[in-house]
Scaffold this motif. Structure first.
Motif, PDB file in Angstrom:
ATOM      1  N   HIS A  68       0.794  -1.234   0.000  1.00 44.92           N
ATOM      2  CA  HIS A  68       0.000   0.000   0.000  1.00 44.92           C
ATOM      3  C   HIS A  68       0.826   1.284   0.000  1.00 44.92           C
ATOM      4  N   ARG A  69       2.079   1.238  -0.435  1.00 41.71           N
ATOM      5  CA  ARG A  69       2.837   2.496  -0.462  1.00 41.71           C
ATOM      6  C   ARG A  69       4.036   2.389  -1.391  1.00 41.71           C
ATOM      7  N   PHE A  70       4.524   3.562  -1.831  1.00 35.76           N
ATOM      8  CA  PHE A  70       5.810   3.679  -2.498  1.00 35.76           C
ATOM      9  C   PHE A  70       6.846   4.048  -1.443  1.00 35.76           C
ATOM     10  N   GLN A  71       7.955   3.295  -1.404  1.00 33.78           N
ATOM     11  CA  GLN A  71       9.054   3.574  -0.475  1.00 33.78           C
ATOM     12  C   GLN A  71      10.296   3.857  -1.313  1.00 33.78           C
ATOM     13  N   ARG A  72      10.626   5.141  -1.418  1.00 38.22           N
ATOM     14  CA  ARG A  72      11.593   5.598  -2.399  1.00 38.22           C
ATOM     15  C   ARG A  72      12.970   4.963  -2.242  1.00 38.22           C
ATOM     16  N   THR A  73      13.451   4.834  -1.023  1.00 38.83           N
ATOM     17  CA  THR A  73      14.781   4.264  -0.827  1.00 38.83           C
ATOM     18  C   THR A  73      14.838   2.836  -1.340  1.00 38.83           C
ATOM     19  N   LEU A  74      13.810   2.051  -1.032  1.00 37.13           N
ATOM     20  CA  LEU A  74      13.767   0.676  -1.499  1.00 37.13           C
ATOM     21  C   LEU A  74      13.619   0.602  -3.019  1.00 37.13           C
ATOM     22  N   ILE A  75      12.827   1.482  -3.585  1.00 37.15           N
ATOM     23  CA  ILE A  75      12.662   1.516  -5.037  1.00 37.15           C
ATOM     24  C   ILE A  75      13.990   1.800  -5.718  1.00 37.15           C
ATOM     25  N   ASP A  76      14.744   2.763  -5.192  1.00 39.75           N
ATOM     26  CA  ASP A  76      16.053   3.085  -5.768  1.00 39.75           C
ATOM     27  C   ASP A  76      17.021   1.912  -5.650  1.00 39.75           C
ATOM     28  N   ASP A  77      17.013   1.231  -4.511  1.00 36.64           N
ATOM     29  CA  ASP A  77      17.865   0.049  -4.348  1.00 36.64           C
ATOM     30  C   ASP A  77      17.474  -1.046  -5.328  1.00 36.64           C
ATOM     31  N   ALA A  78      16.172  -1.216  -5.524  1.00 40.92           N
ATOM     32  CA  ALA A  78      15.703  -2.236  -6.462  1.00 40.92           C
ATOM     33  C   ALA A  78      16.111  -1.900  -7.892  1.00 40.92           C
ATOM     34  N   LEU A  79      16.057  -0.629  -8.249  1.00 41.00           N
ATOM     35  CA  LEU A  79      16.473  -0.208  -9.588  1.00 41.00           C
ATOM     36  C   LEU A  79      17.962  -0.459  -9.806  1.00 41.00           C
ATOM     37  N   ALA A  80      18.766  -0.261  -8.761  1.00 41.66           N
ATOM     38  CA  ALA A  80      20.198  -0.550  -8.868  1.00 41.66           C
ATOM     39  C   ALA A  80      20.425  -2.030  -9.150  1.00 41.66           C
ATOM     40  N   GLY A  81      19.588  -2.887  -8.563  1.00 39.42           N
ATOM     41  CA  GLY A  81      19.681  -4.310  -8.835  1.00 39.42           C
ATOM     42  C   GLY A  81      19.339  -4.647 -10.274  1.00 39.42           C
ATOM     43  N   VAL A  82      18.346  -3.961 -10.828  1.00 39.60           N
ATOM     44  CA  VAL A  82      17.989  -4.180 -12.237  1.00 39.60           C
ATOM     45  C   VAL A  82      19.157  -3.777 -13.140  1.00 39.60           C
ATOM     46  N   GLU A  83      19.767  -2.642 -12.852  1.00 38.24           N
ATOM     47  CA  GLU A  83      20.937  -2.208 -13.626  1.00 38.24           C
ATOM     48  C   GLU A  83      22.035  -3.263 -13.584  1.00 38.24           C
ATOM     49  N   SER A  84      22.257  -3.825 -12.410  1.00 35.23           N
ATOM     50  CA  SER A  84      23.294  -4.833 -12.245  1.00 35.23           C
ATOM     51  C   SER A  84      23.001  -6.069 -13.091  1.00 35.23           C
ATOM     52  N   VAL A  85      21.744  -6.498 -13.113  1.00 36.73           N
ATOM     53  CA  VAL A  85      21.354  -7.648 -13.942  1.00 36.73           C
ATOM     54  C   VAL A  85      21.575  -7.330 -15.411  1.00 36.73           C
ATOM     55  N   PHE A  86      21.173  -6.160 -15.841  1.00 33.01           N
ATOM     56  CA  PHE A  86      21.348  -5.793 -17.248  1.00 33.01           C
ATOM     57  C   PHE A  86      22.829  -5.786 -17.633  1.00 33.01           C
ATOM     58  N   ALA A  87      23.690  -5.380 -16.694  1.00 33.30           N
ATOM     59  CA  ALA A  87      25.124  -5.407 -16.960  1.00 33.30           C
ATOM     60  C   ALA A  87      25.629  -6.835 -17.092  1.00 33.30           C
ATOM     61  N   GLU A  88      25.182  -7.706 -16.182  1.00 33.38           N
ATOM     62  CA  GLU A  88      25.613  -9.106 -16.202  1.00 33.38           C
ATOM     63  C   GLU A  88      25.266  -9.784 -17.522  1.00 33.38           C
ATOM     64  N   TYR A  89      24.104  -9.451 -18.079  1.00 28.43           N
ATOM     65  CA  TYR A  89      23.637 -10.119 -19.291  1.00 28.43           C
ATOM     66  C   TYR A  89      23.903  -9.301 -20.560  1.00 28.43           C
ATOM     67  N   GLY A  90      24.694  -8.244 -20.437  1.00 29.64           N
ATOM     68  CA  GLY A  90      25.099  -7.465 -21.603  1.00 29.64           C
ATOM     69  C   GLY A  90      23.986  -6.686 -22.256  1.00 29.64           C
ATOM     70  N   MET A  91      22.952  -6.332 -21.494  1.00 26.12           N
ATOM     71  CA  MET A  91      21.822  -5.625 -22.073  1.00 26.12           C
ATOM     72  C   MET A  91      22.046  -4.121 -22.121  1.00 26.12           C
ATOM     73  N   LEU A  92      22.801  -3.596 -21.167  1.00 33.57           N
ATOM     74  CA  LEU A  92      23.176  -2.179 -21.160  1.00 33.57           C
ATOM     75  C   LEU A  92      24.661  -2.086 -20.843  1.00 33.57           C
ATOM     76  N   GLU A  93      25.455  -1.647 -21.788  1.00 37.83           N
ATOM     77  CA  GLU A  93      26.902  -1.661 -21.632  1.00 37.83           C
ATOM     78  C   GLU A  93      27.416  -0.644 -20.616  1.00 37.83           C
ATOM     79  N   GLN A  94      26.697   0.447 -20.412  1.00 42.08           N
ATOM     80  CA  GLN A  94      27.208   1.503 -19.541  1.00 42.08           C
ATOM     81  C   GLN A  94      27.031   1.192 -18.064  1.00 42.08           C
ATOM     82  N   THR A  95      26.387   0.102 -17.749  1.00 41.85           N
ATOM     83  CA  THR A  95      26.177  -0.270 -16.353  1.00 41.85           C
ATOM     84  C   THR A  95      27.199  -1.323 -15.928  1.00 41.85           C
ATOM     85  N   ALA A  96      27.302  -1.539 -14.613  1.00 46.55           N
ATOM     86  CA  ALA A  96      28.254  -2.512 -14.082  1.00 46.55           C
ATOM     87  C   ALA A  96      27.572  -3.407 -13.061  1.00 46.55           C
TER      88      ALA A  96
END
Length: 341
Positions: free
Chosen positions: A207-235
């Motif tokens: 029942h809510r948006f929690q900004r700190t957790l959302i930002d942490d979750a987005l960092a995890g998505v970036e990390s996955v995209f880096a691992e699988y070569g989907m976005l080269e500028q991420t690590a």
């Protein structure tokens, strides 16, 4: 995915370099109007894996909705290699009613996968989602929160015995991974068994948006995209410390033995030592205090938010830490003045 690189679903096709925002029909209301889920499909110009991001399989779990929306509509995906299938709200009827389950017979959509075409309403919905948008993918990230009245620290749930799921879970870069097969009917479990390694990301409360957790979750998505070569500028990120809770580690939901009003003494994610007072349960007169102690040293992955309980209600989710990890976490959670958290 077709040989020409196009992503196809029943009723449409997204070619390389194209993006489509669709509302895909998965059921009908009592009035015969369509029940449609929002889906954004971004097919990159470069070849690469196909990944799905899903949220709100439980209609009141909102944090993941914002994660999926931001990836689909705010990230620069010009150089995306591969395809993204973004589904921010799977359980549209539950979302509209702001409740966890499908209002139809109170069924759990996340116990209905992979679904069946000629079955219950929930399984028909699950079948159309699974067949069109899950099976064609190579990996999946499914976002959840705790149920109402409780809150979770951000952590991953994955079948670490599955090599592909192991890679995906490690790539996400969370501090805590709970190792288990996905229960029957869950999106994570059924997708993984169908050859689409999928992890669950748990974070926060309903029942809510929690900004700190959302930002942490987005960092995890970036990390996955880096691992699988989907976005080269991420690590790929290293979270600083990591613990994988397997079957040989203690983990438990500590439950109330009495009814009353709970005074919780720790936040989610806190380290507690064996014998520490996690919370106190009192009656309305505060003349009968029941102390709940930690049965072993570990991390509070989830805690109660709603401070009233019946006997048997869960108070917290405690997982054991190894000695080395415990020392690292102690240092991280000890403020500069040396006082324990």
């Amino acid at each position: 995915m077709n040989d020409d690189g196009a992503f196809t679903y029943n009723g449409g096709k997204v070619s390389p370099g194209e993006t489509q925002n669709i509302r895909y029909g998965i059921s009908e209301t009592y009035l015969g109007d369509p029940v449609r889920i929002p889906v954004t499909i971004i097919n990159g110009k470069k070849p690469g894996p196909t990944a799905f991001l899903s949220a709100a399989a439980h209609g009141d779990e909102l944090n993941g909705i914002e994660v999926v929306r931001e990836v689909a509509h705010e990230w620069d995906l010009t150089d995306l290699a591969g395809t993204l299938v973004c589904m921010p709200v799977l359980n549209v009827p539950g979302f509209l009613a702001q409740q966890r389950y499908l209002p139809i017979y109170d069924r759990d959509l996340n116990r209905s996968f992979p679904g069946r075409e000629a079955s219950t309403s929930a399984k028909r919905m699950a079948y159309r989602i699974f067949k069109n948008f899950i099976e064609p993918c190579d990996i999946g990230l499914d976002f959840h929160t705790s149920t109402r009245g409780r809150t979770n620290m951000l952590h991953v749930r994955a079948d670490m015995a599955d090599v592909k799921s192991h890679r995906l879970a490690m790539a996400y870069g969370s501090n805590v991974i709970l190792d288990s097969e996905g229960p029957d009917g869950t999106l994570r479990g059924e997708a993984t068994r169908a050859g689409v390694p999928t992890i669950t990301i748990e974070m926060g409360e309903a029942h809510r948006f929690q900004r700190t957790l959302i930002d942490d979750a987005l960092a995890g998505v970036e990390s996955v995209f880096a691992e699988y070569g989907m976005l080269e500028q991420t690590a790929v990120r290293w979270p600083g410390w990591r613990t994988i809770i397997t079957g040989d580690r203690e983990k438990t939901w500590i439950r109330a033995d009495v009814g009353g009003i709970v005074d919780m003494h720790y936040e989610r994610g806190a380290l507690v030592h064996e014998g520490d007072r996690i919370c106190t349960i009192t009656n309305p007169f505060k003349n009968d205090n029941i102390v709940v102690e930690a049965p072993f040293t570990g991390l509070l992955v989830g805690i109660l938010e709603n401070p009233v309980v019946y006997p048997g209600n869960p108070l917290c989710h405690l997982v054991e830490l190894g000695e080395t990890t415990r020392r690292v976490v102690e240092l991280e959670q000890t403020p500069p003045n040396g006082d324990a958290t």
